[in-house]
Every structure is written in C-alpha cells, then in structure tokens.
Design a protein around this motif. Structure first.
Motif, mmCIF file in Angstrom:
data_model
loop_
_atom_site.group_PDB
_atom_site.id
_atom_site.type_symbol
_atom_site.label_atom_id
_atom_site.label_comp_id
_atom_site.label_asym_id
_atom_site.label_seq_id
_atom_site.Cartn_x
_atom_site.Cartn_y
_atom_site.Cartn_z
ATOM 1 N N UNK A 191 60.875 54.275 92.709
ATOM 2 C CA UNK A 191 59.443 53.919 93.678
ATOM 3 C C UNK A 191 59.384 54.583 95.025
ATOM 4 N N UNK A 192 58.561 55.324 95.244
ATOM 5 C CA UNK A 192 58.595 56.375 97.285
ATOM 6 C C UNK A 192 57.803 55.933 97.557
ATOM 7 N N UNK A 193 57.590 55.483 99.141
ATOM 8 C CA UNK A 193 56.201 55.976 99.752
ATOM 9 C C UNK A 193 55.594 57.009 100.138
ATOM 10 N N UNK A 194 54.243 57.257 99.617
ATOM 11 C CA UNK A 194 53.612 58.453 99.629
ATOM 12 C C UNK A 194 52.398 58.826 100.700
ATOM 13 N N UNK A 195 52.139 59.203 101.761
ATOM 14 C CA UNK A 195 51.961 58.734 102.375
ATOM 15 C C UNK A 195 50.481 59.342 101.933
ATOM 16 N N UNK A 217 52.470 53.260 97.589
ATOM 17 C CA UNK A 217 53.958 53.609 96.930
ATOM 18 C C UNK A 217 53.583 54.104 95.593
ATOM 19 N N UNK A 218 54.257 55.428 95.254
ATOM 20 C CA UNK A 218 54.378 56.100 94.054
ATOM 21 C C UNK A 218 55.307 56.025 93.191
ATOM 22 N N UNK A 219 55.922 55.843 92.019
ATOM 23 C CA UNK A 219 57.038 55.688 91.097
ATOM 24 C C UNK A 219 56.971 57.738 90.823
ATOM 25 N N UNK A 220 58.074 58.411 90.992
ATOM 26 C CA UNK A 220 58.153 59.842 90.769
ATOM 27 C C UNK A 220 58.726 59.412 89.898
ATOM 28 N N UNK A 243 64.397 59.114 86.022
ATOM 29 C CA UNK A 243 64.676 57.855 85.870
ATOM 30 C C UNK A 243 65.130 57.727 85.315
ATOM 31 N N UNK A 244 65.630 56.905 84.410
ATOM 32 C CA UNK A 244 66.070 56.588 82.891
ATOM 33 C C UNK A 244 65.218 54.998 82.562
ATOM 34 N N UNK A 245 64.890 54.250 83.763
ATOM 35 C CA UNK A 245 65.011 52.907 83.819
ATOM 36 C C UNK A 245 62.632 53.218 82.910
ATOM 37 N N UNK A 246 62.313 53.775 83.618
ATOM 38 C CA UNK A 246 60.833 54.482 83.969
ATOM 39 C C UNK A 246 60.493 55.363 82.353
ATOM 40 N N UNK A 247 61.985 55.865 82.208
ATOM 41 C CA UNK A 247 61.458 56.985 81.424
ATOM 42 C C UNK A 247 60.541 58.255 81.184
ATOM 43 N N UNK A 248 60.906 58.347 83.107
ATOM 44 C CA UNK A 248 60.121 59.665 83.776
ATOM 45 C C UNK A 248 58.595 59.254 84.126
ATOM 46 N N UNK A 249 58.295 57.838 84.137
ATOM 47 C CA UNK A 249 56.951 57.683 84.007
ATOM 48 C C UNK A 249 56.345 57.434 85.309
ATOM 49 N N UNK A 250 57.171 56.871 85.876
ATOM 50 C CA UNK A 250 56.472 56.640 87.582
ATOM 51 C C UNK A 250 56.443 54.506 87.429
ATOM 52 N N UNK A 251 56.509 54.431 86.432
ATOM 53 C CA UNK A 251 55.795 53.087 85.786
ATOM 54 C C UNK A 251 56.756 52.311 84.499
ATOM 55 N N UNK A 252 56.415 50.755 85.667
ATOM 56 C CA UNK A 252 57.906 50.158 84.146
ATOM 57 C C UNK A 252 57.216 48.354 84.271
ATOM 58 N N UNK A 266 42.855 44.687 92.580
ATOM 59 C CA UNK A 266 43.604 45.863 92.709
ATOM 60 C C UNK A 266 44.021 46.399 93.892
ATOM 61 N N UNK A 267 43.248 46.283 94.855
ATOM 62 C CA UNK A 267 43.869 46.614 96.271
ATOM 63 C C UNK A 267 44.718 45.753 97.175
ATOM 64 N N UNK A 268 44.777 44.308 96.500
ATOM 65 C CA UNK A 268 45.711 43.318 97.025
ATOM 66 C C UNK A 268 46.995 43.595 95.942
ATOM 67 N N UNK A 269 47.297 43.805 95.276
ATOM 68 C CA UNK A 269 48.565 44.384 94.458
ATOM 69 C C UNK A 269 49.115 45.827 95.255
ATOM 70 N N UNK A 270 48.261 46.837 95.754
ATOM 71 C CA UNK A 270 48.237 47.817 96.411
ATOM 72 C C UNK A 270 49.098 47.946 97.325
ATOM 73 N N UNK A 271 48.513 46.669 97.784
ATOM 74 C CA UNK A 271 49.314 46.159 99.736
ATOM 75 C C UNK A 271 50.677 45.855 99.689
ATOM 76 N N UNK A 272 50.879 45.167 98.033
ATOM 77 C CA UNK A 272 51.849 44.168 97.981
ATOM 78 C C UNK A 272 53.446 45.378 97.720
ATOM 79 N N UNK A 273 52.854 46.874 97.285
ATOM 80 C CA UNK A 273 54.051 47.976 96.532
ATOM 81 C C UNK A 273 53.796 47.984 95.059
ATOM 82 N N UNK A 274 53.102 47.092 94.634
ATOM 83 C CA UNK A 274 53.330 46.692 93.029
ATOM 84 C C UNK A 274 52.397 47.634 92.155
#
Length: 585
Positions: A479-483, A505-508, A512-521, A565-573
């Motif tokens: 997970x990394x911050x995205x401008x 935030x976005x998963x690169x 990454x082995x945790x997310x198998x390269x998808x950026x999501x888990x 959905x916006x609330x979960x974006x704000x929370x970085x989820x």
C-alpha cells in the motif's frame, strides 16, 4: 490448507511403507486396505490417501520416515533461506519432486525432501549444482508451502505448468470422440477416472483454495479450454488445459457431484464435499456445482463455500456506525420486514446470517428457506427449497407459519406469491428477513409495488432496507500513497474541504506475494441503510417515486452507497477505482 497433492507416486509411497505403518500401529490393516483401494481409484499416493482419509497425521508420518531411513527431519515453518541457495534449483523442479534447497555450507547442500527414496532427484541435483547433497525429510504440505513462500508468485504459474506437463496427455491417452446423440456412459465414466483427469481436477481445486478463490469457472470453446478463478470479486485466467480433456473433466466433476454424466443437453446442479487439512485438523469445504451446456461443451462453475470465511460479527462487515445503529435497532423489533438488496455475489447472505446469528437465542424459534443452504447454522432450522417437487419459497413460508416461528428468513423474494406471504407474516407478529435484487435501497420500494404489492402493505410492513456492494481492500503490504488532484476527488463526491485533506492509497502489487501482484487483498462491504419511518411511510402511501424516496432518505441522514465508499477511501481501506466501479454518484 488443502491436503497436499502428490503429482507422482514414488517408491516409498507404496505397500512397504503401508506395512511399516501397520507394524508401528499408526494405522490398522483395514485402514491400509481402504487407502490402497482409493489409491488404485484416484491415482494418488498411498500416503496422500491415508492423510486425506484422516487415518494418519503428517507430522507422525514424517517422524516414522526419519526413523526408518535414519535421516534427520526438518521443520520448514519458520526457516529463512538465502536467495542464492534458492537460485540453485528451479521452482518447477522443486514442485515436481517435492523438495527444497534450504542451506549451503562449503561443498554441501542441504535439501528438504518428502521422499528420501527419490534417488533420481538427488542425483539430478548433484549433477546440476556440483554439490554434495544431504537430504532431510519434511512433509509434502510443508515443502509446498515453503516453495510458494520463498519463490513467490512465479511458482504458481510454474506449478500449474509442471502439473499439466506431468499429466502426460498424449493423443491416445484419452479417447474422446465427436459429439453424438447416443452417449456411451461407460466410456465417459472410464475417461473420467483416468489418472491425468483425476490429477487435473485435483490441482484445479487445490489451487483455487490456495489462492482464496470464491468461484471456479471451467470453460470450453471451439479451439480452446480455460480455467478461471474469481478472487476478490474479479476473474483471473489460471490455466489452459488440453482441449481433448473437456468431456472427461466435466464427467469427473459430475461424478464427484453425483450428477448424471449421460445428460449433456440440460443444466444440472450438484454439490461436492471436499476434505481439507488445516493446522487445527481436518475440515470440510462445500462446493456448489453448476453444469451448463454451451455451444462447444459443458461449462462448469463451482462456488467454494468455506464456513471459516463466514463473517458473523455485524460490527466487522463494514457498516458505518450510524448505519449499523439503525440496522441493529430494526432487527430486534418483534415483527416487520427487513430487506437486504444487491446483485449476486454482493454478500447479502453473509449479512443475513450475521443478523440471524445476533438474534439466535434459546428462546427464539428461527426458520429459514434457502436455495441453496450455504452454511449450516447451529440452533437455526434451515430448509432447502426444491422447486422440482413444489417446495418453493412460497410453500415453505406457508408451512413455516404453522411451526410457531419468531423469525423467518426467506432466501429471496422472486415473485408476487412469495412477497405477499412474507408481508402477511410480517404483519401478523413475525420478523421476516429476505433479499431482493435491486440497485439501491429506495428502488426496492418500487420493486415491491411492481410485483403487485399494494403501497399500504409496503408502508406498514417494511421496517428497513439495506443495499450493499463489495469492493476490494487495498493490500496492506504494498500500500502506498497516490497523489490525486483535489478537483478529481470533488468530482467523485468529496467536499472541497475533504478533497484538500484526504489521502488516497493504492496497492502497487509489483512482486507482492501477499496480493499475488494485484494490489488488493480481501473485500469489504459498502452499505446503504434506509429505515422506513413515519415520514417515509406517508411518502410511500402518497405514491412517491423512487427518486423522491431517495431524496427523502438522504435528507433524513441516510448514508448512500457512494458515500459509504468515500468513507472507506478516506480510511485508506479501498481505492477510488473500486468505489467508482461499484457505485454511482
């Protein structure tokens, strides 16, 4: 973790080891005989079948091998292996032979291996590396876990490739002729029991569980045959088996599902109970199987139902505190109707089960009619509807009302008859929970009226409507911050003040082995909870449109799906892309 699959029988997995196990009283002769019969039938190793049947624990088996071969055993659980040691062997070779290089010292290379009698593999390592090989015994499951942990995502592709290669499917391996009107059932059954087919179906199931898939799609086309998994809501192509296996694979799955292998013209539905081994022991997975005849063969879809993944705590579903408070206050009322709405695969059943779990007490009689019953809930009377014999939601609901229920759950309101009986039950002292397919909470009111339910019945019976969607969680490990420009955030629904302060935030996903390269888990729910209070009842009775109902609900504080959905974006989820994919402004 599913039980380890042995791709190739080895010398040690045969009768001699079976006799040794009996002599050491680890298994009985009857258990050995049963496992040997299963080995002849499914082509797996004797050890695999002993473990899968629950007759033998793998750690004890490893201990016996260690004593028998006078070879040390090794626990791979917490071991760290240097990358230069891993680079000595290719992951596909390790997977084929169930071994792993673990340590190098001088001219010696220590290798963990499941079969110390596999001298061919040991000689091959010696030839490829020029090191003196010292073997140590480890369990197959531990070795395969360690391979995936240390070699990473690339081994998943290598693993499937090596399995398909090991199937040794030649032109004459399985005879599958042209589609004919007359079907030779004996031929179909024989081809479905061939070792390559059994192993292919095993690896498809094994990989699906390993990757956390919710569904398996096996699809035949004119010149191709592919397998896809649905992981966190999206489909990913996993492998392309040989096209000539398509009939044998579908027949194998039909046999496991107790379906008619000779019926290729009509859709069929069945179930498979799959035994799994976890660190706490054996457990069972339930697979719902759907077979559908298509232009070029039968498409098979299997939904994997794992009770361990069932979230029965309402506080952890993803509801905002305000929405959770409303829902919890409505489901404790003695009568009325609570509806959960959303598309297929949006988590409606999980939400209903969570509500029932909270309401399940010794003093309460809870009855459910489901199609199908996805999970067994202790203390709740669950009924599987069967339309072929007339056991529909409506007929089940009528029977429930003669069983003195307090709470009734109807899997889905599909027609006027079911809706009418459910509403009458809600008006006569019962709490009714059910689902409906609509886009949002306000449009559910119009949907009931379009079914033929009078507005006054809707207004007086419905307590609350909950709409939901599922979005993917950002992977915590990459997970990394995205401008993001504030104007873009305002355009999707954030206020100008929020847009200036929110961090996106976005998963690169790269490597990454945790997310198998998808950026999501994993996934989390977006929820829209609309209580039907007095002002809402008056609006419904006066013939208000869906848009008017929506404006009224928002004015009274309803959190919309987009706002959730916006609330979960704000929370970085989750990410902006996920919320835009599942909601409208």
């Amino acid at each position: 973790m599913i039980l380890p699959i042995c791709w190739k029988k080895s010398v040690l997995m045969g009768t001699k080891i079976g006799e040794l196990l009996v002599r050491n009283k680890l298994i009985s002769q009857d258990q050995l005989d049963e496992a040997e019969k299963k080995t002849e039938k499914n082509g797996e190793s004797l050890a695999f079948n002993l473990i899968s049947l629950g007759f033998l624990e793998e750690p004890r088996y490893v201990e016996l091998l260690s004593e028998h071969y006078s070879t040390k055993s090794v626990d791979l659980g917490g071991i760290e292996i240097d990358q230069d040691v891993l680079d000595l062997l290719q992951p596909d070779f390790c997977l084929k032979n169930t071994l792993l290089p673990i340590k190098r010292k001088g001219e010696k290379l220590a290798v963990a291996i499941a079969d110390p009698a596999n001298l061919f593999a040991v000689d091959t390592i010696r030839f490829m590396t020029s090191y003196h090989v010292e073997t140590m015994i480890a369990g197959e499951m531990a070795i395969r876990d360690a391979i995936e942990r240390h070699y990473g995502k690339s081994t998943q592709v290598d693993r499937l490739s090596s399995v398909l290669e090991s199937l040794d499917v030649r032109d004459d391996a399985i005879e599958i002729g042209e589609e004919k009107d007359e079907i030779d059932v004996a031929d179909l059954e024989r081809s479905s029991q061939d070792a390559p087919v059994v192993k292919l179906v095993n690896v498809i199931l094994h990989e699906a569980v390993q990757r956390g898939a919710s569904d398996i799609h096996i699809e035949p086309y004119e010149k191709d045959y592919r397998v896809r998994y649905r992981i966190d809501g999206l489909l990913y192509e996993i492998m392309r088996p040989p096209l000539k296996l398509k009939q044998a694979v579908s027949s194998r799955i039909k046999i496991l599902s107790q379906l008619d292998i000779s019926e290729k013209r009509l859709p069929q539905d069945g179930r498979i109970m799959l035994k799994m081994r976890t660190p706490v022991g054996l457990k069972e997975l339930d697979l719902r199987v759907s077979v559908l005849p298509t232009l070029f063969g039968e498409k098979v879809v299997m939904r994997i139902l794992d009770k361990a993944n069932l979230m029965l705590d309402m506080t952890k579903l993803g509801l905002e505190p305000h929405s959770l408070q409303i829902l919890q206050s409505e489901i404790i009322k003695p009568y009325g109707m609570v509806l959960v709405t959303g598309p297929t695969g949006s988590g409606k059943t999980n939400t209903l089960y969570s509500a029932l779990s909270q309401l399940n007490t010794p003093e309460t009689n809870i009855m459910t009619a489901e199609d199908p019953v996805e999970f067994n809930l202790e203390g709740i009377n669950q009924l599987q509807t069967k339309e072929k014999i007339g056991l529909t939601f409506a007929s089940a609901l009528r029977s429930f009302l003669r069983q003195d229920p307090n709470i009734v759950m109807v899997g889905e309101i599909r027609d006027f008859e079911t809706a009418e009986i459910a509403i009458k039950a809600a008006l006569t002292g019962h709490l009714v929970l059910s689902t409906l397919h609509t886009n949002d909470a306000p449009s559910t009111v119009m949907r009931l009226m379009n079914m033929g339910i009078e507005p006054f019945l809707v207004a007086t019976s419905v307590l609350c409507i909950l709409a939901q969607r599922l979005v993917r969680r950002v992977c915590p490990d990459c997970k990394e911050e995205v401008p993001t420009p504030p104007k873009a955030l305002v355009d999707i629904g954030f206020s100008e003040e929020e847009a200036e302060s929110v961090t996106i935030y976005r998963g690169l996903g790269e490597g990454c082995q945790t997310c198998s390269g998808t950026g999501y888990k994993g996934r989390i729910g977006l929820f829209e909870v609309m209580p039907v209070n007095q002002s809402m009842r008056e609006l419904i009775l006066s013939g208000g449109t869906a848009e008017e109902v929506r404006h009224q609900a928002l004015a009274e504080g309803m959190i919309s799906l987009r706002r959730s959905g916006l609330e979960k974006i704000k929370a970085g989820i989750t990410t902006v892309e996920e919320v835009l994919r599942e909601t409208i402004k």
